[in-house]
Design a protein around this motif. Structure first.
Motif, PDB file in Angstrom:
ATOM      1  N   VAL A 196       0.837  -1.199   0.000  1.00 57.75           N
ATOM      2  CA  VAL A 196       0.000   0.000   0.000  1.00 57.75           C
ATOM      3  C   VAL A 196       0.874   1.252   0.000  1.00 57.75           C
ATOM      4  O   VAL A 196       0.612   2.213  -0.726  1.00 57.75           O
ATOM      5  CB  VAL A 196      -0.959  -0.019   1.201  1.00 57.75           C
ATOM      6  CG1 VAL A 196      -1.807   1.248   1.227  1.00 57.75           C
ATOM      7  CG2 VAL A 196      -1.863  -1.258   1.145  1.00 57.75           C
ATOM      8  N   ALA A 197       1.936   1.230   0.804  1.00 59.72           N
ATOM      9  CA  ALA A 197       2.844   2.374   0.870  1.00 59.72           C
ATOM     10  C   ALA A 197       3.497   2.647  -0.481  1.00 59.72           C
ATOM     11  O   ALA A 197       3.749   3.811  -0.839  1.00 59.72           O
ATOM     12  CB  ALA A 197       3.912   2.129   1.929  1.00 59.72           C
ATOM     13  N   GLU A 236       3.699  11.232   5.578  1.00 58.23           N
ATOM     14  CA  GLU A 236       2.354  11.015   5.030  1.00 58.23           C
ATOM     15  C   GLU A 236       2.049   9.530   4.934  1.00 58.23           C
ATOM     16  O   GLU A 236       0.923   9.100   5.225  1.00 58.23           O
ATOM     17  CB  GLU A 236       2.254  11.659   3.644  1.00 58.23           C
ATOM     18  CG  GLU A 236       2.254  13.178   3.672  1.00 58.23           C
ATOM     19  CD  GLU A 236       2.372  13.792   2.295  1.00 58.23           C
ATOM     20  OE1 GLU A 236       1.834  14.897   2.086  1.00 58.23           O
ATOM     21  OE2 GLU A 236       3.019  13.171   1.408  1.00 58.23           O
ATOM     22  N   ILE A 237       3.038   8.748   4.533  1.00 58.29           N
ATOM     23  CA  ILE A 237       2.845   7.302   4.414  1.00 58.29           C
ATOM     24  C   ILE A 237       2.556   6.690   5.778  1.00 58.29           C
ATOM     25  O   ILE A 237       1.614   5.899   5.931  1.00 58.29           O
ATOM     26  CB  ILE A 237       4.078   6.657   3.770  1.00 58.29           C
ATOM     27  CG1 ILE A 237       4.169   7.075   2.286  1.00 58.29           C
ATOM     28  CG2 ILE A 237       4.018   5.131   3.885  1.00 58.29           C
ATOM     29  CD1 ILE A 237       5.467   6.678   1.617  1.00 58.29           C
ATOM     30  N   ARG A 238       3.358   7.060   6.794  1.00 58.41           N
ATOM     31  CA  ARG A 238       3.161   6.502   8.141  1.00 58.41           C
ATOM     32  C   ARG A 238       1.793   6.879   8.712  1.00 58.41           C
ATOM     33  O   ARG A 238       1.203   6.114   9.481  1.00 58.41           O
ATOM     34  CB  ARG A 238       4.271   6.985   9.073  1.00 58.41           C
ATOM     35  CG  ARG A 238       5.638   6.367   8.795  1.00 58.41           C
ATOM     36  CD  ARG A 238       6.592   6.642   9.943  1.00 58.41           C
ATOM     37  NE  ARG A 238       6.796   8.067  10.157  1.00 58.41           N
ATOM     38  CZ  ARG A 238       7.768   8.776   9.577  1.00 58.41           C
ATOM     39  NH1 ARG A 238       8.620   8.180   8.759  1.00 58.41           N
ATOM     40  NH2 ARG A 238       7.902  10.070   9.827  1.00 58.41           N
ATOM     41  N   LYS A 239       1.285   8.031   8.319  1.00 62.39           N
ATOM     42  CA  LYS A 239      -0.009   8.486   8.821  1.00 62.39           C
ATOM     43  C   LYS A 239      -1.171   7.798   8.107  1.00 62.39           C
ATOM     44  O   LYS A 239      -2.127   7.341   8.756  1.00 62.39           O
ATOM     45  CB  LYS A 239      -0.137  10.000   8.636  1.00 62.39           C
ATOM     46  CG  LYS A 239      -1.499  10.544   9.025  1.00 62.39           C
ATOM     47  CD  LYS A 239      -1.594  12.044   8.747  1.00 62.39           C
ATOM     48  CE  LYS A 239      -2.991  12.580   9.050  1.00 62.39           C
ATOM     49  NZ  LYS A 239      -3.106  14.035   8.756  1.00 62.39           N
ATOM     50  N   ASN A 240      -1.093   7.706   6.773  1.00 59.39           N
ATOM     51  CA  ASN A 240      -2.262   7.305   5.987  1.00 59.39           C
ATOM     52  C   ASN A 240      -2.418   5.805   5.782  1.00 59.39           C
ATOM     53  O   ASN A 240      -3.544   5.300   5.723  1.00 59.39           O
ATOM     54  CB  ASN A 240      -2.225   7.995   4.614  1.00 59.39           C
ATOM     55  CG  ASN A 240      -2.434   9.492   4.723  1.00 59.39           C
ATOM     56  OD1 ASN A 240      -3.098   9.972   5.629  1.00 59.39           O
ATOM     57  ND2 ASN A 240      -1.843  10.246   3.809  1.00 59.39           N
ATOM     58  N   VAL A 241      -1.312   5.085   5.662  1.00 56.94           N
ATOM     59  CA  VAL A 241      -1.428   3.648   5.391  1.00 56.94           C
ATOM     60  C   VAL A 241      -2.183   2.912   6.506  1.00 56.94           C
ATOM     61  O   VAL A 241      -3.099   2.132   6.222  1.00 56.94           O
ATOM     62  CB  VAL A 241      -0.043   3.014   5.138  1.00 56.94           C
ATOM     63  CG1 VAL A 241      -0.167   1.488   5.057  1.00 56.94           C
ATOM     64  CG2 VAL A 241       0.549   3.549   3.841  1.00 56.94           C
ATOM     65  N   ILE A 282      -7.037   2.955  -3.255  1.00 52.55           N
ATOM     66  CA  ILE A 282      -7.675   4.174  -2.747  1.00 52.55           C
ATOM     67  C   ILE A 282      -6.759   5.010  -1.860  1.00 52.55           C
ATOM     68  O   ILE A 282      -7.162   6.087  -1.415  1.00 52.55           O
ATOM     69  CB  ILE A 282      -8.962   3.830  -1.962  1.00 52.55           C
ATOM     70  CG1 ILE A 282      -8.643   3.015  -0.705  1.00 52.55           C
ATOM     71  CG2 ILE A 282      -9.956   3.108  -2.849  1.00 52.55           C
ATOM     72  CD1 ILE A 282      -9.840   2.783   0.205  1.00 52.55           C
ATOM     73  N   ILE A 283      -5.535   4.552  -1.630  1.00 53.61           N
ATOM     74  CA  ILE A 283      -4.650   5.228  -0.676  1.00 53.61           C
ATOM     75  C   ILE A 283      -4.331   6.666  -1.094  1.00 53.61           C
ATOM     76  O   ILE A 283      -4.110   7.532  -0.244  1.00 53.61           O
ATOM     77  CB  ILE A 283      -3.344   4.425  -0.471  1.00 53.61           C
ATOM     78  CG1 ILE A 283      -2.506   5.009   0.674  1.00 53.61           C
ATOM     79  CG2 ILE A 283      -2.537   4.366  -1.747  1.00 53.61           C
ATOM     80  CD1 ILE A 283      -3.156   4.930   2.021  1.00 53.61           C
ATOM     81  N   ASN A 284      -4.344   6.950  -2.390  1.00 53.97           N
ATOM     82  CA  ASN A 284      -4.016   8.300  -2.853  1.00 53.97           C
ATOM     83  C   ASN A 284      -5.251   9.162  -3.091  1.00 53.97           C
ATOM     84  O   ASN A 284      -5.183  10.176  -3.792  1.00 53.97           O
ATOM     85  CB  ASN A 284      -3.172   8.215  -4.128  1.00 53.97           C
ATOM     86  CG  ASN A 284      -1.780   7.682  -3.860  1.00 53.97           C
ATOM     87  OD1 ASN A 284      -1.152   8.034  -2.864  1.00 53.97           O
ATOM     88  ND2 ASN A 284      -1.300   6.806  -4.737  1.00 53.97           N
ATOM     89  N   ASN A 285      -6.375   8.741  -2.491  1.00 57.87           N
ATOM     90  CA  ASN A 285      -7.614   9.508  -2.576  1.00 57.87           C
ATOM     91  C   ASN A 285      -8.088   9.715  -4.013  1.00 57.87           C
ATOM     92  O   ASN A 285      -8.609  10.786  -4.367  1.00 57.87           O
ATOM     93  CB  ASN A 285      -7.464  10.874  -1.879  1.00 57.87           C
ATOM     94  CG  ASN A 285      -7.236  10.739  -0.395  1.00 57.87           C
ATOM     95  OD1 ASN A 285      -7.920   9.980   0.290  1.00 57.87           O
ATOM     96  ND2 ASN A 285      -6.248  11.461   0.119  1.00 57.87           N
ATOM     97  N   SER A 286      -7.915   8.693  -4.833  1.00 62.18           N
ATOM     98  CA  SER A 286      -8.401   8.773  -6.209  1.00 62.18           C
ATOM     99  C   SER A 286      -9.921   8.883  -6.199  1.00 62.18           C
ATOM    100  O   SER A 286     -10.593   8.113  -5.499  1.00 62.18           O
ATOM    101  CB  SER A 286      -7.983   7.529  -6.991  1.00 62.18           C
ATOM    102  OG  SER A 286      -6.573   7.415  -7.018  1.00 62.18           O
ATOM    103  N   PRO A 287     -10.487   9.813  -6.966  1.00 55.26           N
ATOM    104  CA  PRO A 287     -11.941   9.983  -6.969  1.00 55.26           C
ATOM    105  C   PRO A 287     -12.696   8.902  -7.730  1.00 55.26           C
ATOM    106  O   PRO A 287     -13.909   8.789  -7.610  1.00 55.26           O
ATOM    107  CB  PRO A 287     -12.133  11.343  -7.642  1.00 55.26           C
ATOM    108  CG  PRO A 287     -10.934  11.503  -8.513  1.00 55.26           C
ATOM    109  CD  PRO A 287      -9.806  10.837  -7.784  1.00 55.26           C
ATOM    110  N   ILE A 288     -11.962   8.100  -8.512  1.00 51.48           N
ATOM    111  CA  ILE A 288     -12.585   7.039  -9.313  1.00 51.48           C
ATOM    112  C   ILE A 288     -11.891   5.722  -9.012  1.00 51.48           C
ATOM    113  O   ILE A 288     -10.663   5.653  -8.929  1.00 51.48           O
ATOM    114  CB  ILE A 288     -12.467   7.343 -10.826  1.00 51.48           C
ATOM    115  CG1 ILE A 288     -13.177   8.651 -11.171  1.00 51.48           C
ATOM    116  CG2 ILE A 288     -13.032   6.200 -11.661  1.00 51.48           C
ATOM    117  CD1 ILE A 288     -12.902   9.132 -12.587  1.00 51.48           C
TER     118      ILE A 288
END
Length: 235
Positions: free
Chosen positions: A100-101, A113-118, A152-158
């Motif tokens: 995922v990272a 950002e990776i440590r926070k969001n993954v 979805i990790i990069n907040n893709s809208p689609i």
């Protein structure tokens, strides 16, 4: 969000992938793409990802005419589109966390950002306790949930899902569908190609059926077996 205007695709061997197709998918929709093998489902998805070019017509995604994009611009288009495949396509030498990272690293995210969001995304798909596991240590459903987290990790809208339950047993398939519905509730537009009749008929989402390269049904709250009026498509 996604608009096809008179889009056709004819392959070099003369096979027709899509035939003058008009289609509109709005932000936040959950759409099933159905049809027999060879009907044009994969052609549609590949066109949206700009893996292939249309023979005619225009494709607009997020207010951009992607048929006019230069090759160097394609990676930026794909940052707005998460993709999940039937065969997972995880990196076997990386853990769940690292798989995922890696998607964040590709787009230049910082380590912070990776440590926070993954961990947040792994929690969303129910894999918080599997972060250090490798793909071979996971069940099929866990591998697909890892693929969803990566998409979805990069907040893709689609999110484009190509037969995401095709290799899974029925119970696991429903786990994946529940994850997809949760993702859709977060505002992500989902376009899912599938042959799963029970899933389509149960969930009553929008159903677009493709036959021989043409849209033959477009039903809101539809299903394989429903006899409903066709919805108006983008012209």
């Amino acid at each position: 969000m996604i608009y096809l205007q008179h889009v056709s695709k004819t392959y070099s061997n003369g096979a027709i992938g899509l035939n003058s197709t008009n289609l509109s998918i709005e932000k936040g929709e959950f759409v099933f793409i159905t049809g027999n093998s060879g009907s044009g489902k994969s052609t549609l998805l590949r066109l949206l990802l700009k893996e292939i070019e249309p023979s005619h017509g225009k494709i607009i995604i997020n207010n951009r005419d992607i048929t006019k994009l230069k090759r160097k611009q394609i990676p930026y288009l794909r940052r707005d589109i998460g993709v999940v495949f039937q065969d997972f396509r995880l990196l076997p030498t990386k853990t769940v966390y690292e798989n995922v990272a890696f998607a964040m690293q590709i787009v230049g995210a910082t380590n912070r950002e990776i440590r926070k969001n993954v961990p947040i995304i792994l929690g969303l798909v129910g894999l918080a306790r599997k972060a250090r596991c490798y793909p071979e240590e996971l069940s099929g459903g866990e591998q697909q949930r890892t693929a969803l987290a990566r998409a979805i990790i990069n907040n893709s809208p689609i999110l484009i899902a190509d037969e995401p339950t095709g290799n899974l047993d029925p119970a696991t398939s429903w786990e994946i569908m529940n994850c997809l519905q949760d993702i859709n509730k977060r505002g992500v537009t989902i376009v899912m190609a599938t042959h799963e009749r029970e899933i389509v008929n149960t969930l009553k989402k929008r159903v677009i059926e493709i036959t021989n390269g043409s849209v033959t049904k477009d039903m809101h709250e539809g299903g394989y077996d429903d006899e409903m009026e066709y919805s108006q498509v983008f012209v």
